[in-house]
Design a protein around this motif. Sequence first.
Motif, PDB file in Angstrom:
ATOM      1  N   LYS A   1     100.958  49.383  19.301  1.00 20.39           N
ATOM      2  CA  LYS A   1     100.964  48.162  18.487  1.00 20.39           C
ATOM      3  C   LYS A   1     100.901  48.467  16.990  1.00 20.39           C
ATOM      4  O   LYS A   1     101.053  47.574  16.180  1.00 20.39           O
ATOM      5  CB  LYS A   1      99.783  47.252  18.865  1.00 20.39           C
ATOM      6  CG  LYS A   1      99.825  46.731  20.274  1.00 20.39           C
ATOM      7  CD  LYS A   1     100.896  45.692  20.397  1.00 20.39           C
ATOM      8  CE  LYS A   1     100.857  45.070  21.775  1.00 20.39           C
ATOM      9  NZ  LYS A   1     101.899  44.080  21.944  1.00 20.39           N
TER      10      LYS A   1
ATOM     11  N   GLU B   1     102.407  49.273  13.836  1.00 17.13           N
ATOM     12  CA  GLU B   1     103.806  49.130  13.411  1.00 17.13           C
ATOM     13  C   GLU B   1     104.299  50.277  12.543  1.00 17.13           C
ATOM     14  O   GLU B   1     105.501  50.516  12.461  1.00 17.13           O
ATOM     15  CB  GLU B   1     103.990  47.808  12.687  1.00 17.13           C
ATOM     16  CG  GLU B   1     103.806  46.621  13.610  1.00 17.13           C
ATOM     17  CD  GLU B   1     103.958  45.291  12.893  1.00 17.13           C
ATOM     18  OE1 GLU B   1     104.442  45.278  11.745  1.00 17.13           O
ATOM     19  OE2 GLU B   1     103.573  44.284  13.493  1.00 17.13           O
ATOM     20  N   LYS B   2     103.419  51.011  11.907  1.00 18.70           N
ATOM     21  CA  LYS B   2     103.834  52.088  11.007  1.00 18.70           C
ATOM     22  C   LYS B   2     104.263  53.343  11.761  1.00 18.70           C
ATOM     23  O   LYS B   2     104.844  54.241  11.182  1.00 18.70           O
ATOM     24  CB  LYS B   2     102.700  52.437  10.044  1.00 18.70           C
ATOM     25  CG  LYS B   2     102.350  51.303   9.097  1.00 18.70           C
ATOM     26  CD  LYS B   2     101.168  51.653   8.236  1.00 18.70           C
ATOM     27  CE  LYS B   2     100.765  50.464   7.390  1.00 18.70           C
ATOM     28  NZ  LYS B   2      99.566  50.691   6.628  1.00 18.70           N
TER      29      LYS B   2
END
Length: 137
Positions: free
Chosen positions: A66, A68-69
């Motif tokens: 989860k 996002e980076k």
Amino acid sequence: MKEFIFNFTKRGLIAAGFGPLILTIFYYAYYFAIHYNPTSVLEINKNILSSLLLAFIAGGISAIFKVEKLSLGIATLINAVVIYVDYIFFYLFNNWVEMSFTPLIVFTICYIVGYVIIWLCIYHQVKAQIQKVNQKL
């Protein structure tokens, strides 16, 4: 970071519910293979708590997907390494695997094959769901 910790905890608690079930299956498999039987209530409790922590960490680390980076490859690598270290630590701590070359190699190979199979199944399932949603759009 707050969101990651929340997701880790939530996923870990869900997975930890399977800990005792996995331990029971493990005990039955060990019993039928080498007639292993826990010798004390302390050993059984240690194994149950270990399996709960093992499942909590293994389930919780899926929250890494989860973030996002991180790319899918890096997240998968982190997930695989954390779960491997988690499993090997608890398996050695509880003497579920011997601390010698052959059992560790067999464990590692089984882990890699199992992880790849499960990962590919999940990947293909998610890919199929995405295609279905795209077709509806």
